[in-house]
Design a protein around this motif. Structure first.
Motif, PDB file in Angstrom:
ATOM      1  N   THR A   1       0.773  -1.092   0.222  1.00 54.03           N
ATOM      2  CA  THR A   1       0.226  -0.002  -0.049  1.00 54.03           C
ATOM      3  C   THR A   1       0.859   1.268  -0.185  1.00 54.03           C
ATOM      4  N   THR A   2       0.280   2.270  -0.662  1.00 49.75           N
ATOM      5  CA  THR A   2       0.986   3.585  -0.624  1.00 49.75           C
ATOM      6  C   THR A   2       0.087   4.909  -0.240  1.00 49.75           C
ATOM      7  N   PRO A   3       0.661   5.896   0.091  1.00 50.97           N
ATOM      8  CA  PRO A   3      -0.302   7.113   0.340  1.00 50.97           C
ATOM      9  C   PRO A   3      -0.955   7.687  -0.661  1.00 50.97           C
ATOM     10  N   ASP A   4      -0.320   7.554  -2.008  1.00 45.34           N
ATOM     11  CA  ASP A   4      -0.778   8.295  -3.153  1.00 45.34           C
ATOM     12  C   ASP A   4      -0.656   7.522  -4.423  1.00 45.34           C
TER      13      ASP A   4
ATOM     14  N   LYS B   1      -2.931   4.241  18.105  1.00 43.13           N
ATOM     15  CA  LYS B   1      -4.330   5.099  17.763  1.00 43.13           C
ATOM     16  C   LYS B   1      -4.633   4.391  16.521  1.00 43.13           C
ATOM     17  N   VAL B   2      -6.044   4.553  16.776  1.00 50.30           N
ATOM     18  CA  VAL B   2      -6.660   3.964  15.373  1.00 50.30           C
ATOM     19  C   VAL B   2      -6.757   5.075  14.244  1.00 50.30           C
ATOM     20  N   ASN B   3      -6.223   4.616  13.115  1.00 52.09           N
ATOM     21  CA  ASN B   3      -6.066   5.575  11.950  1.00 52.09           C
ATOM     22  C   ASN B   3      -7.048   5.010  10.860  1.00 52.09           C
ATOM     23  N   GLU B   4      -7.611   5.825   9.793  1.00 55.91           N
ATOM     24  CA  GLU B   4      -8.197   5.727   8.833  1.00 55.91           C
ATOM     25  C   GLU B   4      -7.575   6.439   7.820  1.00 55.91           C
ATOM     26  N   ASP B   5      -7.184   5.965   6.641  1.00 51.83           N
ATOM     27  CA  ASP B   5      -6.600   6.619   5.422  1.00 51.83           C
ATOM     28  C   ASP B   5      -7.109   6.077   4.120  1.00 51.83           C
ATOM     29  N   ASN B   6      -7.203   6.825   3.358  1.00 49.01           N
ATOM     30  CA  ASN B   6      -7.300   6.457   1.767  1.00 49.01           C
ATOM     31  C   ASN B   6      -5.719   6.052   1.206  1.00 49.01           C
ATOM     32  N   GLU B   7      -5.934   4.981   0.585  1.00 43.46           N
ATOM     33  CA  GLU B   7      -4.443   4.597   0.376  1.00 43.46           C
ATOM     34  C   GLU B   7      -4.519   4.112  -1.364  1.00 43.46           C
ATOM     35  N   TYR B   8      -3.325   3.479  -1.883  1.00 41.10           N
ATOM     36  CA  TYR B   8      -3.503   2.996  -2.995  1.00 41.10           C
ATOM     37  C   TYR B   8      -2.837   1.473  -2.945  1.00 41.10           C
TER      38      TYR B   8
END
Length: 178
Positions: free
Chosen positions: A76-79, A114-121
């Motif tokens: 997975t990547t951030p963008d 911490k619980v995190n929530e992100d959009n990834e590729y």
């Protein structure tokens, strides 16, 4: 027609999740060869391979695919930019035959308490199992995250010409220039 109207309302991420589950199920630990991997190569599948701008010998049609020889790795990547940069580097170094970039997956994870929530590729990478360690090292050295996700599943069976294409495209080991 009612079905088609309802299908349009299904969120893309549910379709993606379904497709990822299908991929995971297809790569689950199946120990016997299926009809996919035991059929002989026909002229149609040979022409498919040769039409990919790769001049391959008839050895690419050898029906003796060994389960687990190839793998699918997930990163997975951030963008999109970092995914494309990694994908190009992976392919140029012949660490994989193909990288699919799946946009906009939603990740929920625990990080630093911490619980995190992100959009990834999500990158879906097809390679030789023997090259996973080199692939992981390349990703770690070039990934924007301090802890990059690199997980892999062995491919137990599949379309024989495609599996052979992976092994023809990705060398067993790159020779050191030292």
């Amino acid at each position: 027609m009612q079905y088609l109207r309802n299908a349009r309302s299904v969120p893309c991420r549910w379709l993606l999740a379904r497709n990822l589950l299908l991929v995971a199920a297809a790569t689950a630990a199946v120990t016997s060869h299926t009809a996919f991997a035991t059929t002989t190569c026909t002229s149609a599948s040979s022409s498919f391979i040769q039409n990919q701008n790769n001049k391959m010998s008839d050895k690419a049609c050898d029906p003796a695919y060994v389960a687990g020889t190839s793998s699918v790795a997930f990163v997975t990547t951030p963008d999109k930019e970092s995914a494309k940069k990694l994908a190009h580097g992976i392919i140029e170094r012949k660490l994989a035959a193909c990288v699919n970039i799946i946009p906009q997956i939603e990740s929920i994870y625990m990080w630093e308490g911490k619980v995190n929530e992100d959009n990834e590729y999500l990158m879906m990478i097809k390679t030789r199992t023997a090259r996973i360690d080199e692939l992981s090292k390349f990703v770690r050295e070039n990934h924007p995250y301090s802890v990059a996700e690199v997980i892999s599943l062995p491919i137990q069976a599949g379309n024989l010409p495609y599996l052979n294409w992976i092994t023809q495209t990705v060398p067993e080991k790159v020779e050191s220039k030292d």
